[in-house]
Design an enzyme around this catalytic site. Structure first.
Site, short mmCIF file in Angstrom:
data_model
loop_
_atom_site.label_atom_id
_atom_site.label_comp_id
_atom_site.label_asym_id
_atom_site.label_seq_id
_atom_site.Cartn_x
_atom_site.Cartn_y
_atom_site.Cartn_z
N ASP A 472 -8.14 2.13 1.93
CA ASP A 472 -7.50 2.83 0.97
C ASP A 472 -7.13 4.54 1.89
OD1 ASP A 472 -6.70 3.57 -1.19
OD2 ASP A 472 -8.92 3.87 -2.14
N ASP A 541 -2.24 1.18 -8.56
CA ASP A 541 -3.20 1.30 -9.12
C ASP A 541 -2.89 1.06 -10.80
OD1 ASP A 541 -4.91 2.07 -7.24
OD2 ASP A 541 -5.15 4.04 -7.80
C1 DGJ Z 1 -7.40 4.52 -4.95
C2 DGJ Z 1 -7.61 2.61 -5.42
O1 DGJ Z 1 -6.11 2.81 -5.43
C3 DGJ Z 1 -8.23 2.87 -6.47
O2 DGJ Z 1 -8.49 0.70 -6.35
C4 DGJ Z 1 -10.07 2.81 -6.13
O3 DGJ Z 1 -9.98 1.84 -5.03
C5 DGJ Z 1 -9.52 4.78 -6.06
N1 DGJ Z 1 -9.03 4.58 -5.05
C6 DGJ Z 1 -11.53 4.62 -5.16
O4 DGJ Z 1 -10.90 5.80 -4.47
#
Ligand code: DGJ
Length: 722
Positions: A472, A541
């Protein structure tokens, strides 16, 4: 052979399936661009060159008076020598910024030379043309790799300082292409977090248009992709040129229509906040650009990109193999979990066919919320007293492998790492840093930071049975500077990206069995360079089925379905509050590397049974997602309809997914026109219980019936009759 040099007219012909790219050595020694478009024979192209009107009476010194670079198409255009448009390269040698780069030599090799420190396409036959600016002892190597079975060329360049002193590079783009006078439109993929890659089409008119990122990453705000199309080009008809930078940092893609109406399209590393000091004997490599041409509309352009990336870019160990169906705990628990809860979630999904449990954010350091722990890559033994042992055991017992989340480029001020090394966070001395999600970005230009990350991640990855990593990156870069760069602060942004590739190279070669899923607050860094390391990227997301239709539609313009990680999440959706059926969420999530993002213990027995059936359906269609040809049957941004179709390469079967977002009472019937089938074969359409010929379905269309209500989805399976 895709590359040919014709001595008699000094012309290079680069040819792919439906494409030719040609340029020649002009009598001045400069490289003159001749053609990019539908495949040609090896005809001389001299007659296509327009004799110019001499842009305001400035002309190239070595030729007759009627040749101005403002109207000649150059393969390596530069400002200051009668071309008044944007150029591919700009330098500063003790204040002098003007010079000629003339043909010196060329070679054609069977193997593609490696680019240092940058991910590129794999490939074979490559042309390297060397240009030299003797006055400033600079050489430029232009590399072109041809993909004969596709309609694609990869292009990049290397600048070499052959002199004794340093030279500053102010701009080093990856490509520049002049397209003949025509009414072009550009297509870009702008967006934002939660609404990434929304296709945007506009006229190309006089002046300069720039699509770029200054976020430090390739960004959700603008993807490093641009297409130029004719005004009448649609999915099936007309010219489409696609340019996609294999790069994850700040980039710029531009169009400029000059006085003659020719449209120049060019781009590479963003020269905004960029400069590179090239010492004596040093060289600088630009990222590669993938250039695709389609005479048959946007659909064929996309399919060429998809084939190119599946065959030559994404990691071979995973790309074409069935991907694990994932269960990720993020939206199910956020930070609120312990071993028991995680094991309950795993057991809750047992028997559904899920084959990878992914533990997301919150397992390390003092990470009980957003404010602490990033950088401390060791298990939080208060939260998980047995480490991962019992969770992994539980996953294995329930037929799942184990995956783990990292955010390796970040640090919280409240962390052991920051307390020990505050100087490792990107900062400018004396200036309070901007926080993003209460975190700072680690300075990946520093080798000791990269070393720490590689080692601390490796420790966790070697000590536990981990088969999958979600990588991430949750904020943009600010205070773009590192003290050691001193006067060369403008090298920071590119050096950060090189640092990232170094870490990714080391982790992927140490742990080749681990599948990496890219992520950056969802799809804020969805680019071909990340695909080189990670065969799939969390697309957004925003997991709402309706919002995803536009996101996945735009993303598919150049990225294959299998590169898009798409999960079914709970309803109401956590990002939009929208209520959609499990059927709709599943149908849209099946158009990618699928999975679940929820708490399985909250599912009813019927829902679990549904999911079990869905996963087995997905297994049946997964080969299409991995290897098939995608047809976008309509544009969801323009119509109250989303329709995509994936067809097997041998045309033996297909799946069509259709969503009608708003149910409007008593509307006209919805008819879609499938594509890509064998016109002479018959197909059964399972859901309709009919058998018809490909020709009939494609011409007479398919009347779609939807379940009652909003965001209703229908999926059709077509099987060839043998
Ligand atoms: C952002 C990601 O896109 C989410 O899926 C998740 O992993 C969060 N970060 C966790 O902090």
């Amino acid at each position: 052979m895709g590359i040919r040099f014709e001595q008699s007219n000094q012309t290079f012909y680069l040819s792919g399936k439906n494409m030719t790219y040609a340029f020649c050595i002009h009598k001045s020694g400069l490289l003159q661009q001749l053609y990019f478009g539908n495949r040609l024979g090896d005809d001389d192209l001299g007659h296509t060159v327009y004799k110019t009107i001499r842009g305001h009476a400035t002309n190239l010194p070595y030729t007759d008076r009627n040749e101005s670079l403002d109207e000649i198409s150059c393969e390596f255009p530069m400002f200051g020598r009668s071309d008044f448009r944007e150029g591919i390269f700009a330098f500063n040698a003790n204040g002098v910024r003007v010079g000629d780069f003339k043909y010196d030599s060329h070679s054609i090799t069977e193997d593609k030379p490696k680019a240092e420190g940058l991910p590129t396409l794999r490939g074979g036959e490559t042309l390297c043309v060397v240009l030299k600016n003797e006055l400033h002892s600079l050489a430029v190597k232009l590399y072109y790799t041809v993909y004969e079975e596709l309609s694609a060329v990869a292009r990049r360049m290397v600048v070499v300082n052959e002199g004794e002193g340093s030279v500053i590079i102010d701009r080093a783009y990856s490509f520049s292409v002049d397209l003949p006078r025509k009414d072009y439109q550009s297509i870009t993929l702008p967006g934002a977090h939660l609404r990434e890659r929304q296709m945007c089409r506009r006229d190309v008119t006089r002046g300069v248009f720039t699509a770029d990122s200054k976020y430090g990453v390739s960004s959700a705000q603008m993807n490093p992709f641009m297409a130029l199309v004719g005004k009448n080009t649609d999915e099936c008809y007309g010219d489409a040129y696609g340019f996609n930078l294999i790069y994850s940092g700040n980039f710029a893609l531009k169009t400029e229509m000059g006085q003659s109406g020719v449209v120049r399209v060019l781009g590479g590393i963003n020269d905004f906040d960029f400069e590179w000091c090239l010492g004596a004997g040093e060289s600088f490599s630009t990222p590669e650009v993938a250039m695709v041409y389609s005479p048959n509309g946007l659909g064929e352009m996309s399919r060429s990109f998809h084939d190119l990336y599946r065959d030559y870019l994404m990691p071979e160990a995973f790309t074409k193999k069935p991907r694990p169906v994932v269960l990720n705990n993020w939206e199910g628990t956020y930070f609120d979990f312990n071993e028991e809860k995680l094991c309950d979630i795993i057991r809750g999904a047992s028997g559904t066919g899920i084959d990878m449990f992914v533990l997301d954010d919150g397992w390390f350091g003092e990470r009980n919320g957003e404010t602490a722990g990033l950088g401390d890559w060791f298990i939080n033994m208060n939260k998980l007293p047995h480490g991962f042992d019992n969770i992994i055991k539980c996953a294995h017992e329930n037929g799942m492998k184990f995956g783990l989340w990292f955010e390796p480029e970040m640090v919280n001020a409240d962390s052991e790492l920051y307390r020990a090394h505050p100087e490792w966070a990107i900062h400018v001395k004396g200036l309070q840093g901007c926080e993003g999600r209460v975190q700072f970005v680690l300075d990946y230009t520093l080798p000791q930071v990269r070393e720490y990350i590689v080692e601390s991640m490796s420790k966790v990855l070697s000590a536990n049975e981990i088969d999958y990593v979600k990588w991430d990156m949750n904020r943009a870069i600010t205070e773009n500077y590192s003290e050691w760069l001193q006067d060369h602060g403008k090298e920071f942004n590119h050096r950060y990206v090189l640092g990232l590739y170094d870490v990714l190279d080391r982790i992927t070669s140490r742990f080749p069995h681990i599948l990496i899923e890219g992520c950056s607050s969802g799809g804020c860094r969805f680019d071909p360079a990340m695909l080189y390391y990670s065969p799939q990227i969390w697309t957004s997301d925003n997991s709402d089925a309706y919002a995803r239709t536009a996101i996945q539609h735009g993303t598919s313009l150049c990225y294959p379905l299998s590169s898009m990680s798409c999960h079914v999440s709970a309803s109401p959706n956590h990002q939009t509050g929208r209520i959609t059926s499990l059927e709709s969420r599943t149908a849209i999530a099946h158009l990618g590397a699928t999975g679940y993002e929820l708490d399985s213990t909250k599912l009813s027995a019927e829902e679990l049974a549904h999911i079990k059936k869905d996963i087995s359906d997905y297994r049946e269609m997964q080969e299409l997602v991995l290897l098939g040809d995608l047809y976008r049957l309509n544009d969801p941004l323009e119509e109250n309809l989303f329709a995509q179709m994936v067809v097997a390469k041998d045309k033996s079967r297909a799946v069509i997914t259709v969503m009608k977002p708003l149910h409007i009472g008593n509307t006209c019937p919805t008819v879609i026109y499938p594509c890509g089938l064998d016109e002479n074969a018959s197909y059964t359409i399972r859901e309709c219980g009919i058998t018809v010929s490909g020709r009939t379905i494609q011409n007479a269309g398919l009347l779609v019936s939807f379940p009652y209500g909003d965001f209703a989805t229908t999926v059709y399976h077509l099987d060839i009759v043998k």
